[in-house]
Write a protein that holds these residues in place. Structure first.
Motif, short mmCIF file in Angstrom:
data_model
loop_
_atom_site.label_atom_id
_atom_site.label_comp_id
_atom_site.label_asym_id
_atom_site.label_seq_id
_atom_site.Cartn_x
_atom_site.Cartn_y
_atom_site.Cartn_z
N SER A 4 19.12 -38.34 42.40
CA SER A 4 19.20 -36.98 41.88
C SER A 4 20.56 -36.38 42.20
O SER A 4 21.12 -36.62 43.26
CB SER A 4 18.09 -36.13 42.50
OG SER A 4 18.28 -34.78 42.17
N LYS A 5 21.07 -35.61 41.28
CA LYS A 5 22.34 -34.92 41.51
C LYS A 5 22.14 -33.54 42.10
O LYS A 5 23.09 -32.84 42.37
CB LYS A 5 23.14 -34.83 40.20
CG LYS A 5 23.64 -36.17 39.73
CD LYS A 5 24.59 -36.00 38.58
CE LYS A 5 25.16 -37.34 38.19
NZ LYS A 5 26.27 -37.22 37.29
N HIS A 6 20.88 -33.15 42.28
CA HIS A 6 20.62 -31.83 42.85
C HIS A 6 20.90 -31.85 44.34
O HIS A 6 20.64 -32.83 45.03
CB HIS A 6 19.18 -31.39 42.58
CG HIS A 6 18.93 -31.14 41.12
ND1 HIS A 6 19.38 -30.02 40.47
CD2 HIS A 6 18.31 -31.89 40.20
CE1 HIS A 6 19.04 -30.09 39.20
NE2 HIS A 6 18.39 -31.22 39.01
N GLU A 9 20.41 -26.66 49.95
CA GLU A 9 21.11 -25.40 50.18
C GLU A 9 22.37 -25.58 51.02
O GLU A 9 23.44 -25.10 50.66
CB GLU A 9 20.18 -24.41 50.87
CG GLU A 9 20.85 -23.10 51.24
CD GLU A 9 20.02 -22.22 52.15
OE1 GLU A 9 20.38 -21.04 52.27
OE2 GLU A 9 19.06 -22.72 52.76
N ILE A 12 25.19 -27.30 49.17
CA ILE A 12 25.86 -26.38 48.25
C ILE A 12 26.84 -25.49 49.01
O ILE A 12 27.99 -25.28 48.58
CB ILE A 12 24.84 -25.53 47.47
CG1 ILE A 12 24.03 -26.40 46.50
CG2 ILE A 12 25.52 -24.38 46.72
CD1 ILE A 12 22.84 -25.71 45.87
N SER A 88 27.92 -32.18 40.37
CA SER A 88 26.64 -31.97 41.03
C SER A 88 26.51 -30.54 41.55
O SER A 88 25.46 -29.92 41.45
CB SER A 88 26.49 -32.97 42.18
OG SER A 88 25.22 -32.84 42.76
N GLN A 91 25.85 -28.27 38.56
CA GLN A 91 24.47 -28.46 38.07
C GLN A 91 23.47 -27.77 39.00
O GLN A 91 22.55 -27.09 38.54
CB GLN A 91 24.16 -29.94 37.97
CG GLN A 91 22.75 -30.22 37.47
CD GLN A 91 22.43 -31.72 37.44
OE1 GLN A 91 23.28 -32.55 37.72
NE2 GLN A 91 21.21 -32.04 37.08
N SER A 92 23.64 -27.93 40.29
CA SER A 92 22.72 -27.33 41.26
C SER A 92 22.79 -25.81 41.23
O SER A 92 21.76 -25.13 41.27
CB SER A 92 23.02 -27.85 42.67
OG SER A 92 22.73 -29.22 42.74
N ARG A 94 23.82 -23.95 38.71
CA ARG A 94 23.27 -23.52 37.42
C ARG A 94 21.73 -23.52 37.45
O ARG A 94 21.10 -22.56 37.00
CB ARG A 94 23.80 -24.46 36.32
CG ARG A 94 23.58 -23.99 34.92
CD ARG A 94 24.34 -24.81 33.86
NE ARG A 94 24.52 -26.23 34.16
CZ ARG A 94 25.66 -26.80 34.55
NH1 ARG A 94 26.75 -26.07 34.70
NH2 ARG A 94 25.74 -28.09 34.79
N THR A 95 21.13 -24.56 38.01
CA THR A 95 19.68 -24.65 38.09
C THR A 95 19.12 -23.52 38.95
O THR A 95 18.14 -22.87 38.58
CB THR A 95 19.26 -26.02 38.67
OG1 THR A 95 19.72 -27.04 37.81
CG2 THR A 95 17.74 -26.12 38.81
N LEU A 96 19.75 -23.28 40.10
CA LEU A 96 19.31 -22.21 40.98
C LEU A 96 19.41 -20.86 40.28
O LEU A 96 18.50 -20.04 40.34
CB LEU A 96 20.14 -22.20 42.26
CG LEU A 96 19.78 -21.16 43.31
CD1 LEU A 96 18.34 -21.29 43.76
CD2 LEU A 96 20.72 -21.27 44.49
#
Length: 109
Positions: A4-6, A9, A12, A88, A91-92, A94-96
């Motif tokens: 997974s690329k997520h 916390e 990030i 990554s 993407q993370s 943006r998803t959050l």
């Protein structure tokens, strides 16, 4: 099986510090950046474990700088985010953001 690329916390937060610090991203500075901006204490162990994990994933690269007299002849290890780390990270974040958008208590302040 594809990883997974997520990101978590703290991953990030660490990557954001690397982006902000650019060419001056080494352990002490990264830790100071995290603590100053987030108000969150970052232990040395947690920081280096996270940097190592991100480096193993290919999201961070590092190199050793020149030895300095002020550090007793020891060199600093500098870190930078890689292209796949940037992808990554984006993407993370943006998803959050999508998950938080519209929540009554959510504020970007």
């Amino acid at each position: 099986m594809r990883k997974s690329k997520h990101l978590g916390e703290f991953e990030i937060i660490v990557l954001a510090a690397l982006i902000r610090l650019a060419d001056d991203a080494y352990g002490v500075k990264i830790r100071e950046e995290i603590e100053t901006r987030s108000g969150r204490k970052a232990s040395v162990g947690a920081l280096y474990a996270t940097l190592s994990r991100l480096e193993n994933k290919g999201y961070v690269s590092s190199h050793t700088g020149e030895a300095t007299a002020e550090r007793g002849g020891r060199a600093k290890r500098y870190y930078q985010i890689t292209a796949s780390g940037e992808e990554s990270f984006q993407q993370s974040v943006r998803t959050l953001s999508l998950m938080l958008n519209g929540l009554p208590e959510w504020s970007t302040a």
